[in-house]
Scaffold this active site. Sequence first.
Site, short mmCIF file in Angstrom:
data_model
loop_
_atom_site.label_atom_id
_atom_site.label_comp_id
_atom_site.label_asym_id
_atom_site.label_seq_id
_atom_site.Cartn_x
_atom_site.Cartn_y
_atom_site.Cartn_z
N ASP A 154 0.87 -1.17 0.00
CA ASP A 154 0.00 0.00 0.00
C ASP A 154 0.91 1.23 0.00
O ASP A 154 2.14 1.12 -0.18
CB ASP A 154 -0.99 -0.04 1.18
CG ASP A 154 -0.34 0.25 2.53
OD1 ASP A 154 0.91 0.36 2.61
OD2 ASP A 154 -1.09 0.37 3.54
N HIS A 155 0.33 2.40 0.22
CA HIS A 155 1.13 3.64 0.19
C HIS A 155 2.16 3.66 1.31
O HIS A 155 3.24 4.22 1.14
CB HIS A 155 0.21 4.86 0.29
CG HIS A 155 -0.71 4.82 1.47
ND1 HIS A 155 -1.78 3.94 1.54
CD2 HIS A 155 -0.71 5.49 2.65
CE1 HIS A 155 -2.39 4.10 2.69
NE2 HIS A 155 -1.76 5.03 3.39
N ARG A 208 7.62 -33.15 10.68
CA ARG A 208 6.62 -32.75 11.68
C ARG A 208 6.00 -31.40 11.33
O ARG A 208 4.84 -31.13 11.69
CB ARG A 208 7.24 -32.71 13.08
CG ARG A 208 8.25 -31.59 13.32
CD ARG A 208 8.92 -31.71 14.68
NE ARG A 208 9.73 -30.55 15.03
CZ ARG A 208 10.96 -30.31 14.59
NH1 ARG A 208 11.53 -31.15 13.74
NH2 ARG A 208 11.63 -29.24 14.99
N HIS A 209 6.74 -30.57 10.62
CA HIS A 209 6.20 -29.26 10.25
C HIS A 209 5.09 -29.39 9.21
O HIS A 209 4.13 -28.62 9.20
CB HIS A 209 7.32 -28.35 9.75
CG HIS A 209 8.40 -28.18 10.77
ND1 HIS A 209 8.18 -27.56 11.98
CD2 HIS A 209 9.68 -28.62 10.79
CE1 HIS A 209 9.29 -27.60 12.70
NE2 HIS A 209 10.22 -28.23 12.00
N HIS A 232 10.44 -23.99 9.03
CA HIS A 232 9.32 -24.58 9.78
C HIS A 232 7.95 -24.28 9.17
O HIS A 232 7.06 -25.12 9.26
CB HIS A 232 9.32 -24.05 11.22
CG HIS A 232 10.46 -24.57 12.04
ND1 HIS A 232 10.57 -24.34 13.40
CD2 HIS A 232 11.55 -25.31 11.69
CE1 HIS A 232 11.68 -24.92 13.85
NE2 HIS A 232 12.30 -25.50 12.84
N THR A 290 3.14 -0.97 8.82
CA THR A 290 3.71 -1.79 9.89
C THR A 290 3.90 -3.25 9.50
O THR A 290 4.58 -3.99 10.21
CB THR A 290 2.76 -1.79 11.10
OG1 THR A 290 1.50 -2.33 10.67
CG2 THR A 290 2.56 -0.40 11.67
C1 RB5 Z 1 -1.88 3.00 6.28
O1 RB5 Z 1 -1.84 4.30 6.77
C2 RB5 Z 1 -1.51 2.02 7.37
O2 RB5 Z 1 -2.56 1.89 8.26
C3 RB5 Z 1 -1.17 0.68 6.75
O3 RB5 Z 1 -0.08 0.86 5.89
C4 RB5 Z 1 -0.73 -0.41 7.71
O4 RB5 Z 1 0.28 0.02 8.56
C5 RB5 Z 1 -1.81 -1.13 8.42
O5 RB5 Z 1 -1.59 -2.08 9.17
#
Ligand code: RB5
Length: 142
Positions: A8-9, A130-131, A96, A65
Site C-alpha cells: 500500500d502507500h 513434523r512441520h 518450519h 507496519t
Molecule cells: C496506512 O496508513 C496504514 O494503516 C497501513 O499501511 C498499515 O500500517 C496497516 O496495518
Amino acid sequence: MKIAIASDHGGFDLKERLRRHYADLGLIDLGTYDSQSVDYPDYAKKMANEILSGSADLGILICGTGVGISIAANRYHGIRAALIYSAEVAELAKRHNNANVLVFGGRTMPFEDVINYIDTFLRAEYEGGRHQIRLNKIEQTE
Ligand code: RB5
C-alpha cells in the site's frame, strides 16, 4: 523462482527500493504504483491471487507496519504470510512454516535489515516432516 511484490502507500518507498535492489530477479510488481492513499486489503488480494494461481512462487507484501496486510493475506486459503522481524524469524519462516509470503513494515523496518531477512529466507530450506503435519492441520481448519 518467480517473486511478486506489492504494497500500500505505507510500503511504497520500501517496495520501490526492493524492486531496484532485486532487479536481477525481475520482481512482478502488483502495485501500488505511487504514494497516493490506497487500502492494503486490495493488495493482499492481488498477491493471494498471484500465488494461488501459480503465477508467482513467493510474495513480498508491505504496508506501514506489516500488520494489516498480514492479517488480510492470511484470510486466503493456502496463503502462509509471515511478518518477518529478524533474520532468525526469516530462516524459521522457511524451515518450519514454508511461508509463501514475506511481510514487512515500510515505516518500521530499515531497508538493510529487510534485505538481510529476504536473503536469509531465500537461502533456507523447508524441513517438512513434523512441520508438514502442522501445516496440514492449518489447511484443514482454514
Ligand atoms: C496506512 O496508513 C496504514 O494503516 C497501513 O499501511 C498499515 O500500517 C496497516 O496495518
